[in-house]
Design an enzyme around this catalytic site. Structure first.
Site, PDB file in Angstrom:
ATOM      1  N   ASP A   1       0.833  -1.208   0.000  1.00 47.00           N
ATOM      2  CA  ASP A   1       0.000   0.000   0.000  1.00 47.00           C
ATOM      3  C   ASP A   1       0.870   1.263   0.000  1.00 47.00           C
ATOM      4  O   ASP A   1       1.744   1.426   0.846  1.00 47.00           O
ATOM      5  CB  ASP A   1      -0.914  -0.023   1.230  1.00 47.00           C
ATOM      6  CG  ASP A   1      -1.888   1.136   1.210  1.00 47.00           C
ATOM      7  OD1 ASP A   1      -2.961   0.980   0.606  1.00 47.00           O
ATOM      8  OD2 ASP A   1      -1.574   2.198   1.777  1.00 47.00           O
ATOM      9  N   ARG A   2       0.591   2.142  -0.971  1.00 45.06           N
ATOM     10  CA  ARG A   2       1.441   3.316  -1.175  1.00 45.06           C
ATOM     11  C   ARG A   2       1.233   4.366  -0.077  1.00 45.06           C
ATOM     12  O   ARG A   2       2.207   4.961   0.407  1.00 45.06           O
ATOM     13  CB  ARG A   2       1.166   3.916  -2.552  1.00 45.06           C
ATOM     14  CG  ARG A   2       1.801   3.171  -3.723  1.00 45.06           C
ATOM     15  CD  ARG A   2       1.223   1.770  -3.992  1.00 45.06           C
ATOM     16  NE  ARG A   2      -0.182   1.775  -4.401  1.00 45.06           N
ATOM     17  CZ  ARG A   2      -0.974   0.703  -4.390  1.00 45.06           C
ATOM     18  NH1 ARG A   2      -0.539  -0.478  -3.960  1.00 45.06           N
ATOM     19  NH2 ARG A   2      -2.234   0.780  -4.770  1.00 45.06           N
ATOM     20  N   THR A   3      -0.013   4.606   0.320  1.00 43.36           N
ATOM     21  CA  THR A   3      -0.246   5.600   1.366  1.00 43.36           C
ATOM     22  C   THR A   3       0.317   5.113   2.696  1.00 43.36           C
ATOM     23  O   THR A   3       0.951   5.875   3.437  1.00 43.36           O
ATOM     24  CB  THR A   3      -1.764   5.902   1.471  1.00 43.36           C
ATOM     25  OG1 THR A   3      -2.158   6.611   0.291  1.00 43.36           O
ATOM     26  CG2 THR A   3      -2.079   6.760   2.682  1.00 43.36           C
TER      27      THR A   3
ATOM     28  N   CYS B   1      -2.163   4.682 -11.217  1.00 46.38           N
ATOM     29  CA  CYS B   1      -2.256   4.838  -9.759  1.00 46.38           C
ATOM     30  C   CYS B   1      -1.532   6.130  -9.439  1.00 46.38           C
ATOM     31  O   CYS B   1      -0.322   6.242  -9.671  1.00 46.38           O
ATOM     32  CB  CYS B   1      -1.584   3.674  -9.029  1.00 46.38           C
ATOM     33  SG  CYS B   1      -1.425   3.959  -7.226  1.00 46.38           S
ATOM     34  N   ASN B   2      -2.286   7.116  -8.943  1.00 42.67           N
ATOM     35  CA  ASN B   2      -1.659   8.409  -8.658  1.00 42.67           C
ATOM     36  C   ASN B   2      -0.613   8.315  -7.558  1.00 42.67           C
ATOM     37  O   ASN B   2       0.480   8.860  -7.676  1.00 42.67           O
ATOM     38  CB  ASN B   2      -2.735   9.429  -8.264  1.00 42.67           C
ATOM     39  CG  ASN B   2      -3.575   9.890  -9.437  1.00 42.67           C
ATOM     40  OD1 ASN B   2      -3.270  10.882 -10.086  1.00 42.67           O
ATOM     41  ND2 ASN B   2      -4.659   9.175  -9.739  1.00 42.67           N
ATOM     42  N   THR B   3      -0.957   7.605  -6.470  1.00 43.75           N
ATOM     43  CA  THR B   3      -0.065   7.592  -5.308  1.00 43.75           C
ATOM     44  C   THR B   3       1.288   6.985  -5.659  1.00 43.75           C
ATOM     45  O   THR B   3       2.328   7.410  -5.139  1.00 43.75           O
ATOM     46  CB  THR B   3      -0.713   6.844  -4.132  1.00 43.75           C
ATOM     47  OG1 THR B   3      -2.095   7.208  -4.054  1.00 43.75           O
ATOM     48  CG2 THR B   3      -0.041   7.210  -2.810  1.00 43.75           C
ATOM     49  N   ALA B   4       1.282   5.981  -6.556  1.00 42.05           N
ATOM     50  CA  ALA B   4       2.546   5.355  -6.969  1.00 42.05           C
ATOM     51  C   ALA B   4       3.492   6.366  -7.603  1.00 42.05           C
ATOM     52  O   ALA B   4       4.708   6.137  -7.640  1.00 42.05           O
ATOM     53  CB  ALA B   4       2.267   4.203  -7.944  1.00 42.05           C
TER      54      ALA B   4
ATOM     55  N   THR C   1      -5.605  10.317  -2.474  1.00 44.23           N
ATOM     56  CA  THR C   1      -5.300   9.642  -1.203  1.00 44.23           C
ATOM     57  C   THR C   1      -4.532  10.592  -0.283  1.00 44.23           C
ATOM     58  O   THR C   1      -3.940  11.591  -0.719  1.00 44.23           O
ATOM     59  CB  THR C   1      -4.409   8.406  -1.421  1.00 44.23           C
ATOM     60  OG1 THR C   1      -3.152   8.837  -1.954  1.00 44.23           O
ATOM     61  CG2 THR C   1      -5.063   7.407  -2.376  1.00 44.23           C
TER      62      THR C   1
ATOM     63  N   LYS D   1     -11.733  -0.657  -3.719  1.00 44.64           N
ATOM     64  CA  LYS D   1     -10.748  -1.748  -3.727  1.00 44.64           C
ATOM     65  C   LYS D   1     -11.370  -3.060  -3.236  1.00 44.64           C
ATOM     66  O   LYS D   1     -10.893  -4.143  -3.573  1.00 44.64           O
ATOM     67  CB  LYS D   1      -9.538  -1.368  -2.869  1.00 44.64           C
ATOM     68  CG  LYS D   1      -8.689  -0.254  -3.480  1.00 44.64           C
ATOM     69  CD  LYS D   1      -7.555   0.166  -2.571  1.00 44.64           C
ATOM     70  CE  LYS D   1      -6.736   1.319  -3.141  1.00 44.64           C
ATOM     71  NZ  LYS D   1      -5.925   0.983  -4.319  1.00 44.64           N
TER      72      LYS D   1
ATOM     73  N   CYS E   1      -7.073  10.082  -7.768  1.00 44.03           N
ATOM     74  CA  CYS E   1      -6.802   8.712  -7.322  1.00 44.03           C
ATOM     75  C   CYS E   1      -7.653   7.869  -8.261  1.00 44.03           C
ATOM     76  O   CYS E   1      -8.836   8.173  -8.463  1.00 44.03           O
ATOM     77  CB  CYS E   1      -7.229   8.512  -5.866  1.00 44.03           C
ATOM     78  SG  CYS E   1      -7.448   6.766  -5.402  1.00 44.03           S
TER      79      CYS E   1
END
Lengths: 235, 235
Positions: free
Chosen positions: B50-52, B85-88, B129, B169, B199
């Site tokens: 999980d990126r966050t 995936c924005n957070t990535a 996120t 998810k 996101c």
């Protein structure tokens, strides 16, 4: 990725069907978070020569392109292969002979889906490409299981079913609903107890309008369920 | 596949967003038949940590899993990489430094989408996120282009936005609509001229209900358009 659990998907035939297969695979998997889902690699090569044209009109052989995709999925570490294109299963034996990975057969998945729908034997309707019908991919396997396959007349295949499949491949999905729904209805009127959507473009067209009032075996969902059973045998 | 035209998609974060990206890539591509579509390989690895959680809570570093996917896409012959995936994108520089393939940046694509929507500068809302917000992935790039980013208050992020992302998810897409639509509306009420769905789970939730009556920049569509421009520069 750990080989035993990664699904290889040979897609692109058509690309919308392959993408929708990945979506349905995800939505049908019991999951609470990203990490519960099935790792998968979609090899979406829409340049694979047309399967029906190859079989019926002397078009370019798709097998080299299919085998290139299988090699790519092997190299990426996949443990099994699913092919969300019914007509490509005309080359199933050649593909299976060329890889040690199991290929999950879409017609077997469709037969399991008929059972899941409570249709155990008897007459069923079959909507598919002219290539799939000519190769008898469904007729022989389903007759072994006690079904009789009804198919649209040649005239309706040329006028309605094949043009509707082409509409989906051209992104005109909503326009494919009416001719496909009508072809399915005619099969039911002729005595079919259910209709197999035996080309992965067909559930996309049928999904663009009101649900049909009889059982339909969607081969995208059927193959997705077979893949989930492979990836999560305990689930 | 010929390297120069094959798109690599590093997906699985989440898998429904990656699959929907492939669907939107297909539907937004001008095409009359399978062979007109863009060859692409989707590396859907939902096991990426999980990126966050990695950024904000000392969770496992996702970079090794991201680089494994990039290596796989390189080996498969891709010519560019997109990551729905924005957070990535918090690991963008590390990923780009590790590959000779261009990675199409989702925030640049979102900025282009704002222009396409006719929103050239000024206050815009940002739903993303907590990891994306904390890393300021949008704020710095969009402020360089003349936008001011409004974000939901911490309380609303914890109560509404992050739980809605988790619902998607977990395949509970329809339930994500109301909290996300409400969060977007509040940003507009605070003066935003448009809302960036920053996101890739968020457009799935927003897509499950009535269209919002203000401009939204969908980062799935934005990235798909950037990929089409890369793959078909003449189109």
């Amino acid at each position: 990725m750990k080989e035993s659990r990664v699904l290889g998907v040979l897609g692109g035939m058509g690309p919308l069907a392959g993408a929708t297969f990945m979506q349905r695979l995800t939505l049908l998997t019991p999951a609470e978070k990203d990490q519960d889902h099935i790792p998968a690699i979609l090899w979406s090569d829409p340049r694979v020569p047309d399967r029906t044209a190859a079989r019926l009109a002397g078009g370019e052989d798709p097998l080299p392109a299919l085998l290139r995709g299988i090699r790519g999925l092997e190299a990426a570490g996949c443990g099994a292969i699913a092919i969300p294109c019914n007509t490509a299963h005309g080359w199933f034996e050649a593909m299976q002979a060329a890889t040690r990975l199991p290929i999950l057969h879409i017609v077997e998945a469709a037969a399991d889906e008929l059972l899941r729908l409570g249709v155990a034997a008897g007459p069923i309707g079959l909507l598919a490409t002219k290539g799939t019908l000519a190769m008898r991919l469904y007729q022989e396997r389903l007759e072994d299981r006690g079904y009789d396959c009804l198919v649209p007349p040649e005239e309706e295949m040329d006028r309605a079913v094949m043009p509707a499949i082409d509409l989906v491949k051209a992104n005109k999905v909503a326009a494919a609903y009416a001719p496909l729904a009508e072809a399915a209805r005619r099969l039911i009127m002729r005595g079919a107890k259910a209709v197999v959507l035996g080309c992965t473009e067909i559930p996309l067209g049928i999904g663009a309008g009101p649900a049909l009032p009889f059982p339909v075996a969607d081969t995208i969902d059927a193959l997705a369920r077979a893949c989930i059973a492979w990836a999560k045998p305990a689930a």
